[in-house]
Design an enzyme around this catalytic site. Sequence first.
Site, mmCIF file in Angstrom:
data_model
loop_
_atom_site.group_PDB
_atom_site.id
_atom_site.type_symbol
_atom_site.label_atom_id
_atom_site.label_comp_id
_atom_site.label_asym_id
_atom_site.label_seq_id
_atom_site.Cartn_x
_atom_site.Cartn_y
_atom_site.Cartn_z
ATOM 1 N N ASP A 189 0.809 -1.226 0.000
ATOM 2 C CA ASP A 189 0.000 0.000 0.000
ATOM 3 C C ASP A 189 0.844 1.278 0.000
ATOM 4 O OD1 ASP A 189 -2.013 -1.919 0.447
ATOM 5 O OD2 ASP A 189 -1.987 -1.571 2.608
ATOM 6 N N GLU A 355 -11.060 -0.768 -3.780
ATOM 7 C CA GLU A 355 -10.409 0.032 -2.736
ATOM 8 C C GLU A 355 -9.314 0.889 -3.363
ATOM 9 O OE1 GLU A 355 -8.895 -2.963 -0.124
ATOM 10 O OE2 GLU A 355 -7.348 -3.640 -1.520
#
Length: 465
Positions: A189, A355
Amino acid sequence: MPRRTGAVALSLLVTASTLALPAPAASAAALPTGARSLESVSHPGRFVRHLDYLGRLDPVTSGGTAQVKQDATFTVVNGLASPSCYSFQAANGLFLRHRDYRVRLEANAGTAQFRADATFCAVTGSVTGSVSLASFNFPDRRLRHRDYELWLDTYQDTDRFRADSSFRLTAPWAPKTAKGPVVPGLFADPHIANFDGRYYLYPTTDGYASWASPYYKAFSSTDLVNWTDHGVILDHGPDVSWADDSAWAPAVVARNGRYYLYFSGGAATGDTAKHLGVAVSDSPTGPFRDALGRPLVRAGAYPGQAIDPMVFTDDDGQSYLYWGNGSAHVVPLNADMVSFDPAKVRTITPSGYREASFVLKRNGTYYFMWSENDTRDEDYRIAYATGPSPLGPWTKRGVVLQKRLELGIKGPGHHSVVKAPTSDTWHVAYHRFAVPAGNGTNREVTVDRMTFNADGTIAPIVPTP
């Protein structure tokens, strides 16, 4: 009072054990991360290697086979159980760990037990330039060779033991031939940004079962190749009163002469709810402090999970907060960067969205990017849409980054994008399954070029090994 995670409980156990440690005074040692080989002090010419998944001390020479050289090469990475210690990853992606005090090679299961067993804290060795490796969870034991086998043995205050448990870190016998991750170890991420001409990378610390990592680190670079590790910048244990773990997907923006870190967090009490928080610092490398003492966006306030924050600031100075898993939301931030008007929250979920929202602007066009599918799926990938404003409406353009199985690249996604300060050169940072033995909780971060076609669409991003 902040709650503590299982990893911290292990640290407390280690502290208690350390009080009874019979070893002589020894100072902590800093190890260089990246590919290295470990040569025995007491048996020069013999190196730590794995054979049939068991740790050994064997001779390695320039005339040795490629396999022997590879088996004697490890990547020194961020400690799986502690950022102040180290773990050692073999070329096949497995980690050195001790089990029943025998040192062997196994895949990271992500459990607190495995992470502790695969983490070693470096102290000064028996001769100048050498190190000794103390077990994270048994600090009175050190990595030692015995009859050329590697064991975790109780420290003995003898010259022989100190020599047998000391190693020199040398150049790797098998230097890597591919680009690989930009920062060694398990991270995911990534948020990439450029502040005052220097690049900064803020990833999730990976390798934890259920993604239960408790802290964030920062890295910086001038060339996107050589990165400086600035250590822990925010630790949910001592620094955030409302969260213990699930330190996911940070995003950092500069505003008002300060730096704001937006992050996800959860409690280690069985409650699976995740919230969004914001922390602030006077430096891009922290330390950051929780700005509110409570979540900025609470779980359940809007559809989907309150995770994966991202902030985009438009040319007029207005900043927008994006977030969401399952549903994508956006809201203009107030000038203080730590509040917003709930009445202005808009849901902008495009088709295929899972997401990891990211927004950029180029030549008057706004690009809304996201990840599709599940991060545990090899088909995790990046898609995007374009629109006339930070709020849309959005026209989906398609997938721009996906797996390359012929290169062992799986699950490339959850990205961020940065523009070089003085040109129309763009780079994308993203995570993928660690090559070669990764999965959805053992991921690595890399950076590749992102280019645009003449019509302003994004050209397919080519993931490189």
